[in-house]
Design a protein around this motif. Structure first.
Motif, PDB file in Angstrom:
ATOM      1  N   THR A  16      -9.459   0.296   8.003  1.00 28.91           N
ATOM      2  CA  THR A  16      -9.667   0.097   6.578  1.00 28.91           C
ATOM      3  C   THR A  16      -8.459   0.619   5.802  1.00 28.91           C
ATOM      4  O   THR A  16      -8.045   1.767   5.984  1.00 28.91           O
ATOM      5  CB  THR A  16     -10.929   0.827   6.096  1.00 28.91           C
ATOM      6  OG1 THR A  16     -12.065   0.324   6.817  1.00 28.91           O
ATOM      7  CG2 THR A  16     -11.152   0.619   4.606  1.00 28.91           C
ATOM      8  N   THR A  63       0.858  -1.175   0.000  1.00 31.40           N
ATOM      9  CA  THR A  63       0.000   0.000   0.000  1.00 31.40           C
ATOM     10  C   THR A  63       0.897   1.228   0.000  1.00 31.40           C
ATOM     11  O   THR A  63       2.092   1.126   0.319  1.00 31.40           O
ATOM     12  CB  THR A  63      -0.955  -0.011   1.203  1.00 31.40           C
ATOM     13  OG1 THR A  63      -1.939   1.023   1.051  1.00 31.40           O
ATOM     14  CG2 THR A  63      -0.222   0.177   2.520  1.00 31.40           C
ATOM     15  N   LYS A  91     -10.033  -2.640  -1.177  1.00 27.01           N
ATOM     16  CA  LYS A  91     -10.345  -1.923   0.064  1.00 27.01           C
ATOM     17  C   LYS A  91     -10.815  -2.922   1.109  1.00 27.01           C
ATOM     18  O   LYS A  91     -11.851  -3.572   0.945  1.00 27.01           O
ATOM     19  CB  LYS A  91     -11.433  -0.870  -0.196  1.00 27.01           C
ATOM     20  CG  LYS A  91     -11.684   0.061   0.977  1.00 27.01           C
ATOM     21  CD  LYS A  91     -12.667   1.156   0.585  1.00 27.01           C
ATOM     22  CE  LYS A  91     -12.884   2.142   1.721  1.00 27.01           C
ATOM     23  NZ  LYS A  91     -13.840   3.208   1.338  1.00 27.01           N
ATOM     24  N   GLU A  92     -10.043  -3.052   2.181  1.00 25.46           N
ATOM     25  CA  GLU A  92     -10.300  -4.097   3.164  1.00 25.46           C
ATOM     26  C   GLU A  92     -10.306  -3.525   4.584  1.00 25.46           C
ATOM     27  O   GLU A  92      -9.530  -2.633   4.900  1.00 25.46           O
ATOM     28  CB  GLU A  92      -9.223  -5.184   3.042  1.00 25.46           C
ATOM     29  CG  GLU A  92      -9.161  -5.795   1.633  1.00 25.46           C
ATOM     30  CD  GLU A  92      -8.027  -6.792   1.450  1.00 25.46           C
ATOM     31  OE1 GLU A  92      -7.480  -7.257   2.467  1.00 25.46           O
ATOM     32  OE2 GLU A  92      -7.693  -7.096   0.291  1.00 25.46           O
ATOM     33  N   THR A  93     -11.178  -4.070   5.407  1.00 24.45           N
ATOM     34  CA  THR A  93     -11.277  -3.651   6.799  1.00 24.45           C
ATOM     35  C   THR A  93     -10.977  -4.827   7.702  1.00 24.45           C
ATOM     36  O   THR A  93     -11.586  -5.901   7.575  1.00 24.45           O
ATOM     37  CB  THR A  93     -12.683  -3.105   7.110  1.00 24.45           C
ATOM     38  OG1 THR A  93     -12.954  -1.988   6.261  1.00 24.45           O
ATOM     39  CG2 THR A  93     -12.771  -2.658   8.570  1.00 24.45           C
ATOM     40  N   THR A 109      -6.656   0.412   1.705  1.00 28.76           N
ATOM     41  CA  THR A 109      -6.705  -0.031   0.314  1.00 28.76           C
ATOM     42  C   THR A 109      -5.334  -0.596  -0.046  1.00 28.76           C
ATOM     43  O   THR A 109      -4.324   0.112   0.028  1.00 28.76           O
ATOM     44  CB  THR A 109      -7.077   1.112  -0.633  1.00 28.76           C
ATOM     45  OG1 THR A 109      -8.385   1.589  -0.286  1.00 28.76           O
ATOM     46  CG2 THR A 109      -7.096   0.641  -2.079  1.00 28.76           C
ATOM     47  N   ASN A 133      -5.857  -2.422  -5.636  1.00 28.94           N
ATOM     48  CA  ASN A 133      -6.900  -1.522  -5.142  1.00 28.94           C
ATOM     49  C   ASN A 133      -8.037  -2.256  -4.429  1.00 28.94           C
ATOM     50  O   ASN A 133      -9.218  -2.036  -4.692  1.00 28.94           O
ATOM     51  CB  ASN A 133      -7.451  -0.663  -6.283  1.00 28.94           C
ATOM     52  CG  ASN A 133      -6.377   0.182  -6.938  1.00 28.94           C
ATOM     53  OD1 ASN A 133      -5.436   0.605  -6.282  1.00 28.94           O
ATOM     54  ND2 ASN A 133      -6.509   0.418  -8.226  1.00 28.94           N
TER      55      ASN A 133
END
Length: 274
Positions: free
Chosen positions: A258, A52, A251-253, A260, A249
């Motif tokens: 969170t 990231t 997007k994860e929590t 990306t 890309n």
């Protein structure tokens, strides 16, 4: 890498500059010009990694640990690095390593004159000298972060027109100078590039002298593998020397944080921090 440097649409355009993924000839990239000193044992990680733009906070790294990923790539420097790194300090490296994370040092140096990545470009007349000086800078930055000798440094090379012979030759001159200097300082040479262009140029080069011994290839096919979709010669980059960026890309929590990220399948060296 992630959309911090190019939009996803633009990345797909540049990814296709030289066409679809290509099957390369056999032959392992030579680990030449190695330092005469004894080399520390390679620290290998095999599993899922993420990259990231900006190194996440320590709190986020703690919250994410123990889930899908076991390693994280961090941008340690380079004139074309796309994000500020307020979290990336020696203390952060020590702390996240203690949590259990493996780290992947990534350096964004000069970029091809016939590519769309970066504002600082490779010139044929200075490719060798700039490659050497940027390797010195990469080693200094890695060492300052507590990434010790024997660690890899992955040189990020964005997509470019490999059919442009003069441009491609300048890139190879730069990469050879960068890698030769890394090894002289007892750091392993890694390389991030696209299977259709920048990685292909390395894998297909007839002269393997001073080219990287570890290849991190971008092929966004959503396959978590370093073997099933390997597009080059089957004998190339074996022995824990491959990584695959397979999704971008995302997007994860996790644990309330969170981020990306780009997803990577990893079977290659990581930083020595202990």
């Amino acid at each position: 890498m992630s959309s911090h440097r190019q939009s996803k649409k633009r990345r797909y355009i540049t990814w296709g500059v030289a066409g679809a993924a290509v099957v390369a000839g056999a032959g392992i990239a030579a680990q030449t010009s190695m330092a005469a000193t004894a080399w520390p044992a390679q620290k290998t990680f095999t599993g899922r990694a993420f990259d990231t733009c900006a190194a996440p906070s320590l709190a986020a790294m703690k919250a994410w640990h123990g889930g899908l990923y076991g390693a994280a790539a961090v941008y340690i420097g380079g004139k074309n690095r796309g994000c500020a790194q307020p979290n990336l300090t020696a203390s952060w490296v020590k702390s996240v390593s203690a949590v259990g994370w493996k780290l992947i040092p990534l350096y964004v140096g000069a970029q091809p004159s016939c590519g769309s990545g970066g504002s600082v470009k490779i010139s044929a007349s200075t490719a060798a000298s700039v490659g050497k000086s940027e390797a010195d800078d990469a080693v200094a930055k890695a060492a300052a972060l507590g990434m010790k000798a024997g660690s890899p440094i992955y040189l990020d090379m964005e997509a470019y027109d490999t059919t442009n012979t003069s441009c491609n030759n300048a890139v190879l001159t730069y990469v050879r100078a960068f890698d030769k200097e890394l090894r002289a300082k007892t750091y392993r040479a890694g390389y991030y590039g696209f299977t259709s262009s920048s990685a292909k140029a390395i894998a297909n080069a007839t002269d393997k002298t001073d080219l990287p011994g570890n290849l991190w290839y971008a092929l966004w096919d959503k396959q978590n593998t370093t073997t099933a979709d390997w597009p080059f010669g089957s004998t190339q980059y074996t022995g824990h020397s491959r990584a695959h960026q397979y999704m971008v890309n995302s997007k994860e929590t996790r644990g309330g944080y969170t981020i990306t990220v780009d997803r990577d399948a990893w079977d290659a060296p990581v930083a020595i921090t202990g």
